[in-house]
Every structure is written in structure tokens, then in C-alpha cells.
Design a protein around this motif. Structure first.
Motif, PDB file in Angstrom:
ATOM      1  N   PHE A  54       1.013  -1.519   0.252  1.00  0.00           N
ATOM      2  CA  PHE A  54      -0.419  -0.180   0.166  1.00  0.00           C
ATOM      3  C   PHE A  54       1.233   1.293  -0.245  1.00  0.00           C
ATOM      4  N   ALA A  55       1.978   0.898   0.621  1.00  0.00           N
ATOM      5  CA  ALA A  55       3.219   2.746   0.858  1.00  0.00           C
ATOM      6  C   ALA A  55       3.250   3.270  -0.988  1.00  0.00           C
ATOM      7  N   ASP A  56       3.009   2.803  -1.939  1.00  0.00           N
ATOM      8  CA  ASP A  56       3.111   3.220  -3.195  1.00  0.00           C
ATOM      9  C   ASP A  56       1.736   4.156  -3.548  1.00  0.00           C
ATOM     10  N   ASP A  57       1.013   4.201  -3.055  1.00  0.00           N
ATOM     11  CA  ASP A  57      -0.248   4.035  -3.627  1.00  0.00           C
ATOM     12  C   ASP A  57      -0.712   5.764  -2.822  1.00  0.00           C
ATOM     13  N   TYR A  58      -0.770   5.042  -1.539  1.00  0.00           N
ATOM     14  CA  TYR A  58      -1.630   5.324  -0.525  1.00  0.00           C
ATOM     15  C   TYR A  58      -0.608   6.319   0.658  1.00  0.00           C
ATOM     16  N   ASP A  59      -1.351   6.796   0.983  1.00  0.00           N
ATOM     17  CA  ASP A  59      -0.478   7.545   2.841  1.00  0.00           C
ATOM     18  C   ASP A  59      -1.181   6.952   3.662  1.00  0.00           C
ATOM     19  N   VAL A  60      -0.833   5.786   3.713  1.00  0.00           N
ATOM     20  CA  VAL A  60      -1.058   4.849   5.039  1.00  0.00           C
ATOM     21  C   VAL A  60      -0.781   5.586   6.869  1.00  0.00           C
ATOM     22  N   TYR A  61      -1.854   4.986   7.293  1.00  0.00           N
ATOM     23  CA  TYR A  61      -1.850   5.453   8.529  1.00  0.00           C
ATOM     24  C   TYR A  61      -1.898   4.020   9.372  1.00  0.00           C
ATOM     25  N   ILE A  62      -1.092   3.356  10.156  1.00  0.00           N
ATOM     26  CA  ILE A  62      -1.354   1.951  11.322  1.00  0.00           C
ATOM     27  C   ILE A  62      -2.141   2.586  12.667  1.00  0.00           C
ATOM     28  N   VAL A  63      -3.560   3.006  12.687  1.00  0.00           N
ATOM     29  CA  VAL A  63      -3.661   3.495  13.903  1.00  0.00           C
ATOM     30  C   VAL A  63      -4.229   2.526  15.275  1.00  0.00           C
ATOM     31  N   SER A  64      -3.313   2.258  15.718  1.00  0.00           N
ATOM     32  CA  SER A  64      -3.612   1.518  17.639  1.00  0.00           C
ATOM     33  C   SER A  64      -4.651   2.475  18.240  1.00  0.00           C
ATOM     34  N   ARG A  65      -4.933   0.922  19.384  1.00  0.00           N
ATOM     35  CA  ARG A  65      -5.867   1.586  20.207  1.00  0.00           C
ATOM     36  C   ARG A  65      -5.351   2.219  21.411  1.00  0.00           C
ATOM     37  N   PRO A  66      -6.028   3.150  21.793  1.00  0.00           N
ATOM     38  CA  PRO A  66      -5.149   4.184  23.009  1.00  0.00           C
ATOM     39  C   PRO A  66      -4.664   3.019  23.552  1.00  0.00           C
ATOM     40  N   ARG A  67      -4.252   3.460  24.697  1.00  0.00           N
ATOM     41  CA  ARG A  67      -3.464   2.553  26.034  1.00  0.00           C
ATOM     42  C   ARG A  67      -3.944   2.777  27.273  1.00  0.00           C
ATOM     43  N   GLU A  68      -4.306   1.651  28.416  1.00  0.00           N
ATOM     44  CA  GLU A  68      -5.509   1.859  29.326  1.00  0.00           C
ATOM     45  C   GLU A  68      -6.892   1.978  28.843  1.00  0.00           C
ATOM     46  N   LEU A  69      -6.826   1.047  28.616  1.00  0.00           N
ATOM     47  CA  LEU A  69      -8.728   0.564  28.069  1.00  0.00           C
ATOM     48  C   LEU A  69      -9.338   0.752  29.497  1.00  0.00           C
ATOM     49  N   PRO A  70     -10.515   1.261  29.134  1.00  0.00           N
ATOM     50  CA  PRO A  70     -11.294   1.142  30.572  1.00  0.00           C
ATOM     51  C   PRO A  70     -12.169  -0.563  30.287  1.00  0.00           C
ATOM     52  N   ASP A  71     -12.112  -0.905  31.523  1.00  0.00           N
ATOM     53  CA  ASP A  71     -13.363  -2.733  31.996  1.00  0.00           C
ATOM     54  C   ASP A  71     -14.306  -2.662  31.093  1.00  0.00           C
ATOM     55  N   ASP A  72     -14.720  -1.553  30.455  1.00  0.00           N
ATOM     56  CA  ASP A  72     -15.784  -1.520  30.393  1.00  0.00           C
ATOM     57  C   ASP A  72     -15.941  -1.707  28.369  1.00  0.00           C
ATOM     58  N   THR A  73     -15.014  -1.574  27.385  1.00  0.00           N
ATOM     59  CA  THR A  73     -14.358  -1.598  26.658  1.00  0.00           C
ATOM     60  C   THR A  73     -15.438  -2.489  25.649  1.00  0.00           C
ATOM     61  N   THR A  74     -15.459  -1.546  24.824  1.00  0.00           N
ATOM     62  CA  THR A  74     -16.732  -2.214  23.823  1.00  0.00           C
ATOM     63  C   THR A  74     -16.065  -2.012  22.094  1.00  0.00           C
ATOM     64  N   THR A  75     -16.515  -2.269  20.609  1.00  0.00           N
ATOM     65  CA  THR A  75     -16.319  -2.009  19.863  1.00  0.00           C
ATOM     66  C   THR A  75     -16.437  -1.347  19.090  1.00  0.00           C
TER      67      THR A  75
END
Length: 265
Positions: A54-75
């Protein structure tokens, strides 16, 4: 080439690529095992191997989740966070992989404004029966601090090739390779979010043009569920790759990336 490593709306982000079109990649459950910063070795793997297509054709952002997620995390809650990321980036194609694909489903239904095209890969509307068993075992192991079982179990479920299983299994047994992750509860909260995920009720409201992509042998998400999901999403195409499972991104890397790039074009 755009190069960036930092945070966007609180999400650790690695950015690279030569194109003008933004492509936001939402990674899988293993992202929750990472620390605050992406290691140099991991960045090189992402740029030069896993996401090189994807590197040639796109401006790629690999976006992780924030750290220290709360216990009630849902998708669904995580999708709202990713919507804030897209508010900053602007209109973008979105590729969700595994747990990222679960999040992407709610991004397409609840927050479609900045999603140009959507790829839901290696993810169904819910875990299969065997998938729920696997993730439940990982969750139990994580709760008891048995992290080697989490890593080895992930390899077993991901790769359909016995060679890949053996190679990664051997690597993980080397001294010092498996360690407790920096934020153990992030994995625990994320695994529970995967177990709780069921997007069946919202599939018909996903607005962006969508590619549903998976492996026929996936033990975490049933291929028939992916086909059904693709038939329910209003503007969707479904592609199921044969002779591979949840590790299709590596075992059938060329076919996997070509399916995505053809769809995005």
C-alpha cells in the motif's frame, strides 16, 4: 514520503507511504499487547513487509488503540474513538483487520461520514463457536498471567500452515521473547470486547462501499458468516481466499493485498 510516529486523537499512530490518498489501518487484537511506542523492528516490518503493497499508492496510517483501556471497552465504543481520528485525518479508506474489522463494522454503520471505502478483513459479525473458545482460553490465560499460552494459542489459531505454526512456536519459546505486555488489562479488555461483539443488527445500515475479505479455513470467524455478512451489507463485495485461515494476510499475502488494492481502486 510522509513519515510520522505519534498520536492522533490519543491513538498511537505510525504513518508512511508515497500516495496522496489516506488509508487508515485498524490492527487486530495483538495490538493490545504493545506498549506506548512501536518498536523500530515492528515499524520496519509494517513498512517493508506486511503493508508494503500500500505504500506506493497511499498515505498509510496504522492507528492503534489508546493504551489503558477501561474495563467496559466495546468494539462500538472503540469505533467512536476511531471516528475522532478520522475527523483529524479527513476522508479516508479504512482497512480493519481481525479485531480492527469488528471495529470497522461499527465505524461504517455509526460514523460513515469520513469513510470513503471500507474493508472488513478477517472478521465476521461475531466470533465463531470455535473462535469464542479460543479467545476465552486466551482471556483466562491472561487473567492468570500465563502470557506464553496467549502467544502460542494465537499462533495456533492464526496460521493454517503447520510450517508457520512450527516456526513461530519455536521463536516464541526462545528465552526473553515472551514477556508480560506493558498494559495487561488492555489485552483483557480487548479480548472481552471481541467475545461480546455482535454487529448483526447494524450490518444493513453500513453505508460505505465495503469489501468483506477472509480465509476459508479461519477458525476464529466462520467463512459462511462472512458470506452472509457480505450479503447483508447493502453495497458489499465478498472475497473468501481458499487454503488459508486467519493468517491470510501473511499466508496468502499477495492475494490478500491484491484483493484490497483492486477494491480500493
Amino acid at each position: 514520503m510522509a513519515e510520522f510516529e505519534g498520536r492522533i486523537a490519543g491513538h498511537p499512530t505510525v504513518r508512511f507511504g508515497n500516495g496522496d490518498q489516506p488509508l487508515v489501518i485498524i490492527p487486530g487484537l495483538s495490538d493490545s499487547l504493545q506498549g506506548d511506542e512501536t518498536s523500530r523492528f515492528t515499524r520496519l516490518l509494517l513498512k517493508r513487509y506486511y503493508m508494503r503493497a500500500f505504500a506506493d499508492d497511499y498515505d498509510v496510517y496504522i492507528v492503534s488503540r489508546p493504551r489503558e483501556l477501561p474495563d467496559d471497552t466495546t468494539t462500538r465504543k472503540l469505533a467512536a474513538n476511531y471516528a475522532a481520528v478520522l475527523e483529524e485525518i479527513g476522508q479516508a479508506a479504512v482497512l480493519g483487520m481481525s479485531m480492527g474489522g469488528l471495529i470497522a463494522q461499527y465505524l461504517g454503520s455509526d460514523h460513515p461520514a469520513n469513510v470513503q471505502k471500507l474493508v472488513v478483513s478477517l472478521a465476521g459479525p461475531h466470533l465463531s463457536e470455535s473462535g469464542a473458545e479460543h479467545v476465552s482460553k486466551w482471556l483466562d490465560s491472561a487473567l492468570e498471567g500465563r502470557w506464553s499460552e496467549v502467544y502460542l494459542g494465537s499462533v495456533e489459531a492464526t496460521y493454517s500452515s503447520t510450517g508457520a505454526r512450527a516456526a513461530y512456536g519455536t521463536l516464541l519459546q526462545l528465552p526473553g521473547v515472551v514477556r508480560q505486555p506493558p498494559y495487561p488489562n488492555d489485552f483483557i479488555a480487548s479480548a472481552q470486547a471481541c467475545l461480546d461483539h455482535d454487529s448483526t443488527a447494524v450490518l444493513s445500515s453500513i453505508e460505505p462501499e465495503t469489501l468483506v475479505l477472509g480465509g476459508e479455513l479461519d477458525v476464529l470467524f466462520d467463512a459462511d458468516d462472512l458470506r452472509s455478512m457480505g450479503g447483508t451489507i447493502p453495497n458489499a463485495t465478498t472475497r473468501i481466499l481458499e487454503d488459508t485461515g486467519h493468517g491470510a494476510f501473511e499466508e496468502r499475502r499477495t492475494a490478500f493485498t491484491e484483493a484490497i488494492t483492486a477494491f480500493l481502486r
